[in-house]
Design an enzyme around this catalytic site. Structure first.
Site, PDB file in Angstrom:
ATOM      1  N   GLY A   1       0.791  -1.216   0.000  1.00  0.00           N
ATOM      2  CA  GLY A   1       0.000   0.000   0.000  1.00  0.00           C
ATOM      3  C   GLY A   1       0.828   1.274   0.000  1.00  0.00           C
ATOM      4  O   GLY A   1       1.945   1.331  -0.539  1.00  0.00           O
ATOM      5  N   SER A   2       0.291   2.309   0.657  1.00  0.00           N
ATOM      6  CA  SER A   2       0.784   3.675   0.517  1.00  0.00           C
ATOM      7  C   SER A   2       2.181   3.921   1.065  1.00  0.00           C
ATOM      8  O   SER A   2       2.731   5.008   0.874  1.00  0.00           O
ATOM      9  CB  SER A   2      -0.190   4.638   1.196  1.00  0.00           C
ATOM     10  OG  SER A   2      -1.470   4.558   0.609  1.00  0.00           O
ATOM     11  N   SER A   3       2.771   2.962   1.740  1.00  0.00           N
ATOM     12  CA  SER A   3       4.130   3.141   2.245  1.00  0.00           C
ATOM     13  C   SER A   3       5.109   3.475   1.123  1.00  0.00           C
ATOM     14  O   SER A   3       6.127   4.134   1.356  1.00  0.00           O
ATOM     15  CB  SER A   3       4.597   1.882   2.976  1.00  0.00           C
ATOM     16  OG  SER A   3       3.873   1.716   4.174  1.00  0.00           O
TER      17      SER A   3
ATOM     18  N   LYS B   1       4.742   5.504  -1.358  1.00  0.00           N
ATOM     19  CA  LYS B   1       4.479   6.769  -2.061  1.00  0.00           C
ATOM     20  C   LYS B   1       5.666   7.724  -2.061  1.00  0.00           C
ATOM     21  O   LYS B   1       5.795   8.558  -2.961  1.00  0.00           O
ATOM     22  CB  LYS B   1       3.242   7.437  -1.470  1.00  0.00           C
ATOM     23  CG  LYS B   1       1.947   6.720  -1.854  1.00  0.00           C
ATOM     24  CD  LYS B   1       0.717   7.307  -1.182  1.00  0.00           C
ATOM     25  CE  LYS B   1      -0.556   6.563  -1.616  1.00  0.00           C
ATOM     26  NZ  LYS B   1      -1.761   7.028  -0.903  1.00  0.00           N
TER      27      LYS B   1
END
Length: 679
Positions: free
Chosen positions: A389-391, A393
């Site tokens: 996931g967003s880790s 970004k």
């Protein structure tokens, strides 16, 4: 006159014939002499070293005793893995020892020790019976013996028939069974090399009796064997790995590899993880003996050439105190999260490292059964992969900067996105409205839309409502993946342990939707160790360093203290990311906001750590047995201004929020524990 001439002619002819024969004989003798001289020269000049080695190999024998392995310590010199001694009885077969000699010794030894018989096979029993009842075997095989003598059957066929016929005759008493078990072990060894007869549960009485009767038991000896001893119990037990037993010996699938390196077939070797990876370091050096024999091959004297030694020691980068604290923290948080609804959460994985040199300070993993039973899964930190996931970004933004797709402080509108064909994309924090945010705020809020628009710009596109996505996204996908790879995402970290995974890469060529998901960590999968390398690269200003679990190799010491340093293992810089210091600082600032601004996704857990920290959170949508779940991830470092430690955490298969479960509290506890212990 004619008679005399004829007579002279015959004499002359005979003389010439004789001379020719002598010449041929002379040439033959000279040729043989020349060949002999050449052969002697060849043997003396060309083959001298080979024959010296052959003589040495017959006189200098490497004794196949069980040599203790090297010890394993933590970074602070605390002993983690040692060797514990145990009594053993061995047998060394001489060059002239006959089968009957060995049977006699086995019978005598059976009177002195209790020998387990559970490992005796039917073939072992039949072999022993054949050796001790030759008359019965010969009578059964009279016909076959004649056939074999006339080459009508082969040796293999003869043996097969013999074992088949003898089977019904084999009836052994308990004493005979024990003798057969001893003989089985004695036969397994090669000449002049000790073969372990018994090393489990050797009593004081057995050891003393055999020691007192060694004169009557040629080749038998009483000695000490060893087993691995784990001073911290189950902590990191799986990571240390296993060592084969003497019965297992060399692994069958790698036996040629080990034999070519001087191992004996029954040598004990590392089978997994650290014991396997550092086998050449941990293995001991065997004792070497010099034997003198008479013409009949009997040994008349011997001396020790090299007494041998245990293997070299390993000093790990692991802090065992921190490791134990983290394991207890994980167990506590598992109980908390399950009580709050995470009944299907099945794994928790944590990596803590020094971002400046690649030292792994702790590796901890847990598997949770549906019933809540917890088991170790430390190796899962580098052998398993997950959508994170967003880790990721931060890496997406830095790739966008490098590709000139975006610039520092660029503002974009976070809004629901609509594409041709009906595909829709949006951010979780802003599902219906329109909010203008910059790059740092995009990290703080974990904006999906900002990353989607950045990925489109990398592909040379600007978003417009209802736009069609390209049919071929190959080049843009290659660029984005390459950008993620330079942080360690999707490539092996290079850790000094076997079986590391690279992660899984999905198909991108003709699916732009998957390409957009890649930008938010929702497509490719990564290991917890890759996440740790990634956050460490950002923490140390852009250097991807190879992680390592071994810090030093030390020579063995005869005392309890560490021996001299043989090799220091430093973190190797694998690459520097393709970004300017200002671009890296921009992402670091965004990560600071994630943990320390009240709107940050990590604020609740991390805003009050004992030292200021920074990092990123992530949530990836996954499925478990067809049911929607999420993987929750947390990465960070501390202090945020000059990092000394970094961490990554993955929880797999948590319930879909809301509510948001406080998984980040584990990261806060890790930071607090690390810096509290330093104080």
């Amino acid at each position: 006159m004619l008679k005399r001439l004829k007579k002279e002619s015959n004499e002359l002819r005979q003389k010439r014939t004789t001379q020719r024969r002598l010449n041929v004989l002379f040439i033959a003798i000279m040729t043989l002499m020349t060949l002999l001289v050449l052969r002697l020269g060849y043997l003396q000049i060309v083959k001298t070293e080979d024959y010296k080695e052959a003589v040495a190999s017959n006189e200098n024998i490497e004794i196949n005793e069980s040599v203790p392995r090297g010890r394993i310590y933590d970074r602070n010199g605390k002993l983690l893995v040692d060797n514990t001694a145990k009594k053993a009885i061995t047998y060394s077969r001489g060059r002239m020892t006959t089968t009957e000699d060995m049977l006699d010794i086995a019978r005598e030894l059976a009177k002195l020790i209790d020998m387990p018989t559970d490992k005796l096979t039917e073939v072992d029993k039949q072999t022993y019976y054949i050796q001790t009842h030759r008359n019965v075997a010969d009578k059964l095989m009279e016909k076959e013996a004649e056939q074999y003598q006339h080459n009508m059957i082969s040796q293999e066929e003869y043996d097969s028939i013999l074992y088949r016929k003898i089977a019904s005759h084999v009836k052994l008493s308990q004493t005979e069974l024990e003798t057969a078990a001893i003989y089985r072990e004695m036969s397994a060894g090669s000449q002049l090399t000790p073969q372990t007869i018994k090393n489990e549960h050797v009593s004081e009485k057995e050891y003393a009796l055999v020691s007192q009767n060694l004169a009557k038991l040629p080749g038998v000896n009483t000695t000490m064997d060893w087993d691995r001893k784990y001073l911290y119990g189950d902590t990191l037990r799986t990571m240390f790995g296993d060592v084969s037993s003497k019965e297992e010996g060399l692994p069958k699938d790698n036996i040629d590899y080990y034999l070519a390196r001087g191992y004996a077939r029954n040598d004990r070797v590392g089978q997994s993880y650290l014991e396997y990876q550092y086998e050449d370091v941990l293995r001991g050096r065997k004792k070497t003996m010099h034997y003198m024999t008479d013409k009949s091959g009997q040994i008349i004297s011997s001396e020790v050439v090299d007494p041998g030694s245990r293997g070299n020691d390993l000093v790990l980068s692991i802090d065992i105190d921190l490791q134990q604290k983290i394991e207890k923290m994980i167990d506590k948080h598992i109980a908390t999260l399950r009580a709050q609804g995470a009944k299907n959460m099945d794994k928790v994985l944590v990596v803590v490292q020094d971002p400046n040199n690649g030292d792994i300070l702790a590796l901890a993993g847990r598997q949770i059964s549906p019933e809540g039973k917890i088991t170790d899964y430390h190796y899962g930190t580098f052998t398993s992969q997950y959508a994170v996931g967003s880790s990721v970004k931060g890496a997406t933004l830095l790739t966008g900067y490098h590709e000139n797709a975006i610039s520092l402080n660029d503002k974009m509108v976070d809004e629901p996105l609509s594409f041709a064909g009906g595909m829709k994309k949006k951010s979780y924090f802003n599902q219906d409205g329109r909010v203008t945010i910059n790059d740092k705020e995009a990290l703080m809020h974990s904006s999906n839309v900002y990353m989607f628009k950045t990925a489109l710009k990398i592909a040379g596109l600007n978003y417009s409502s209802g736009m069609a996505l390209p049919d071929d996204i190959t080049e843009a996908g290659r660029i984005l993946r390459k950008g993620l790879n330079q942080f360690g995402l999707g490539v092996k970290t290079g850790i000094d342990l076997p079986n590391e995974v690279m992660g899984q890469r999905g198909h991108l060529t003709d699916n732009a939707g998957n390409y957009l998901d890649l930008a938010i960590g929702q497509y490719d999968t990564y290991s917890p160790l890759q996440l740790s390398q990634y956050i460490s690269t950002i923490a140390n200003d852009g250097y991807r360093i190879q992680p390592h679990i071994v810090k030093e190799i030390r020579q063995p010491s005869k005392t309890e203290t560490l021996g001299p340093v043989k090799e220091v293992i430093d973190g190797k810089v694998l690459n520097r990311i393709n970004n300017t210091p200002r671009e890296i600082k921009q992402v670091q600032s965004g990560f600071d906001m994630v943990f320390n601004q009240i709107e940050g996704t990590g604020y609740n857990s991390f805003h009050d750590t004992v030292v200021k920290s920074a990092g990123k959170t992530g949530t990836a949508e996954v499925f478990q047995k067809g049911q929607p779940r999420v993987n929750a991830t947390y990465i960070g470092y501390a202090p945020s201004s000059k990092p000394e430690m970094s961490f990554s955490i993955i929880y797999s298969n948590q319930p879909v929020p809301p509510p948001w479960l406080p998984g980040g509290d584990l990261g806060k506890d890790i930071i607090n524990a690390y810096f509290s212990s330093k104080k």
